[in-house]
Design an enzyme around this catalytic site. Structure first.
Site, PDB file in Angstrom:
ATOM      1  CG  PHE A 178       1.712   6.469   3.534  1.00 57.95           C
ATOM      2  CD1 PHE A 178       2.424   7.654   3.415  1.00 57.95           C
ATOM      3  CD2 PHE A 178       0.367   6.470   3.209  1.00 57.95           C
ATOM      4  CE1 PHE A 178       1.792   8.816   2.996  1.00 57.95           C
ATOM      5  CE2 PHE A 178      -0.264   7.623   2.787  1.00 57.95           C
ATOM      6  CZ  PHE A 178       0.442   8.804   2.681  1.00 57.95           C
ATOM      7  CB  SER A 206      -0.883   0.007   1.255  1.00 58.98           C
ATOM      8  OG  SER A 206      -0.047   0.099   2.404  1.00 58.98           O
ATOM      9  CB  CYS A 253      -3.891   0.292  10.446  1.00 54.01           C
ATOM     10  SG  CYS A 253      -5.564   0.971  10.490  1.00 54.01           S
ATOM     11  CG  ASP A 295       9.041   4.572  -7.074  1.00 49.53           C
ATOM     12  OD1 ASP A 295       8.338   3.611  -6.693  1.00 49.53           O
ATOM     13  OD2 ASP A 295       9.301   5.547  -6.332  1.00 49.53           O
ATOM     14  CD  GLU A 296       4.563   6.155  -7.453  1.00 49.62           C
ATOM     15  OE1 GLU A 296       3.643   5.305  -7.384  1.00 49.62           O
ATOM     16  OE2 GLU A 296       4.783   6.989  -6.580  1.00 49.62           O
ATOM     17  CB  CYS A 335      -9.316   0.555   9.807  1.00 53.68           C
ATOM     18  SG  CYS A 335      -9.107  -0.047  11.500  1.00 53.68           S
ATOM     19  CE  LYS A 360       4.223   1.125  -3.287  1.00 53.12           C
ATOM     20  NZ  LYS A 360       3.521   1.750  -2.144  1.00 53.12           N
TER      21      LYS A 360
HETATM   22  P1  ADP Z   1       5.619   3.999  -0.445  1.00 56.71           P
HETATM   23  O1  ADP Z   1       6.605   4.110  -1.577  1.00 56.71           O
HETATM   24  O2  ADP Z   1       5.208   2.571  -0.160  1.00 56.71           O
HETATM   25  O3  ADP Z   1       4.430   4.921  -0.573  1.00 56.71           O
HETATM   26  P2  ADP Z   1       7.621   5.408   1.044  1.00 56.71           P
HETATM   27  O4  ADP Z   1       8.873   4.585   0.983  1.00 56.71           O
HETATM   28  O5  ADP Z   1       7.505   6.577   0.104  1.00 56.71           O
HETATM   29  O6  ADP Z   1       6.364   4.430   0.889  1.00 56.71           O
HETATM   30  O7  ADP Z   1       7.392   6.005   2.510  1.00 56.71           O
HETATM   31  C1  ADP Z   1       7.528   5.245   3.686  1.00 56.71           C
HETATM   32  C2  ADP Z   1       7.530   6.233   4.841  1.00 56.71           C
HETATM   33  O8  ADP Z   1       6.231   6.798   4.973  1.00 56.71           O
HETATM   34  C3  ADP Z   1       7.800   5.670   6.208  1.00 56.71           C
HETATM   35  O9  ADP Z   1       9.166   5.491   6.479  1.00 56.71           O
HETATM   36  C4  ADP Z   1       7.225   6.768   7.102  1.00 56.71           C
HETATM   37  O10 ADP Z   1       8.158   7.815   7.258  1.00 56.71           O
HETATM   38  C5  ADP Z   1       6.087   7.323   6.271  1.00 56.71           C
HETATM   39  N1  ADP Z   1       4.738   6.962   6.741  1.00 56.71           N
HETATM   40  C6  ADP Z   1       3.667   7.788   6.698  1.00 56.71           C
HETATM   41  N2  ADP Z   1       2.554   7.169   7.149  1.00 56.71           N
HETATM   42  C7  ADP Z   1       2.909   5.915   7.493  1.00 56.71           C
HETATM   43  C8  ADP Z   1       2.200   4.783   8.021  1.00 56.71           C
HETATM   44  N3  ADP Z   1       0.886   4.836   8.294  1.00 56.71           N
HETATM   45  N4  ADP Z   1       2.887   3.638   8.232  1.00 56.71           N
HETATM   46  C9  ADP Z   1       4.210   3.580   7.978  1.00 56.71           C
HETATM   47  N5  ADP Z   1       4.928   4.611   7.482  1.00 56.71           N
HETATM   48  C10 ADP Z   1       4.301   5.779   7.235  1.00 56.71           C
HETATM   49 ZN    ZN Z   2      -6.824  -0.788  11.358  1.00 53.25          ZN
END
Ligand code: ADP
Ligand code: ZN
Length: 193
Positions: free
Chosen positions: A20, A18, A147, A90-91, A182, A23
């Site tokens: 955050f 998901s 979450c 990425d993406e 949730c 990735k």
């Molecule tokens: P993705 O590429 O999967 O969107 P990112 O690598 O860009 O994830 O970001 C991960 C970072 O997001 C974490 O290290 C933390 O700083 C931040 N973060 C924000 N919200 C959350 C959350 N609910 N759970 C975990 N990390 C979160």
């Molecule tokens: Zn939850």
């Protein structure tokens, strides 16, 4: 095709989960290690992702790495330099259906291909072309966020605004990480007029 300096065998790695879930951080970590080992690295992201800097992949924790924008998988293939050993993307979910075949081609040429991308959209539906990539990858890493409602393992991207477009680019305020209990896809439904 020029002969690659090292790594006679190519393969595909997918990092998925998901928003955050880390990735981009994991992708950046793997690519940095390859750069430190002096491997030839080339990094791409799709043009649609204008969230952050023009020419970098950027994590939500502000880790960043220089990258090139491409509009589709054909352009990506064409832009790969002959001596490149490791390719980061990425993406992946914002690419066209040709991305898995492009990754197969690059891995077949002896390159290590690492793709990060969302596995599900804001309604929890598999987000093409990631499912197809998962099917052909040698290595899969599933990342989870935490979450924000209950602290459980978050496998879903909760959209917080009413909008039915599959692609709605943004981060905090627009989306948050939620677990299966949730997660509420109805939250993002357009309000009746
Ligand atoms: P993705 O590429 O999967 O969107 P990112 O690598 O860009 O994830 O970001 C991960 C970072 O997001 C974490 O290290 C933390 O700083 C931040 N973060 C924000 N919200 C959350 C959350 N609910 N759970 C975990 N990390 C979160
Ligand atoms: Zn939850």
């Amino acid at each position: 095709m020029d002969v690659l300096r090292r790594s006679p065998h190519g393969w595909i790695e997918v990092i998925t989960g998901s928003m955050f879930s880390g990735k981009s951080e994991e992708l950046i970590r793997r690519l940095r290690r390859a750069q430190i080992a002096r491997q030839q690295v080339q990094i791409f992201k799709p043009l649609v992702d204008d969230r952050f800097g023009e020419d970098h992949i950027v994590s939500h924790s502000d880790m960043r790495l220089a990258s090139e924008n491409v509009t589709n998988s054909t352009e990506l293939l064409a832009r790969v330099r002959p001596n490149v050993e490791v390719i980061g993307i990425d993406e992946g979910q914002f690419f066209d259906a040709g991305l898995p075949a492009a990754c197969n081609t690059l891995a077949g040429q002896g390159r290590r291909v690492i793709v990060a991308g969302l596995d599900q959209d804001y309604l929890g539906r598999p987000f093409e072309p990631m499912p197809q990539l998962l099917a052909i990858a040698e290595y899969i890493t599933k990342t989870l966020a935490i979450c924000v409602v209950c602290g459980g393992p978050a496998n879903h991207t909760q959209r917080l605004v009413a909008n039915a477009d599959r692609v709605l680019v943004g981060a905090s305020g627009l989306y948050e990480a939620r677990c299966r209990h949730c997660f509420d896809p109805n939250l993002s439904a357009e309000a009746p007029r």
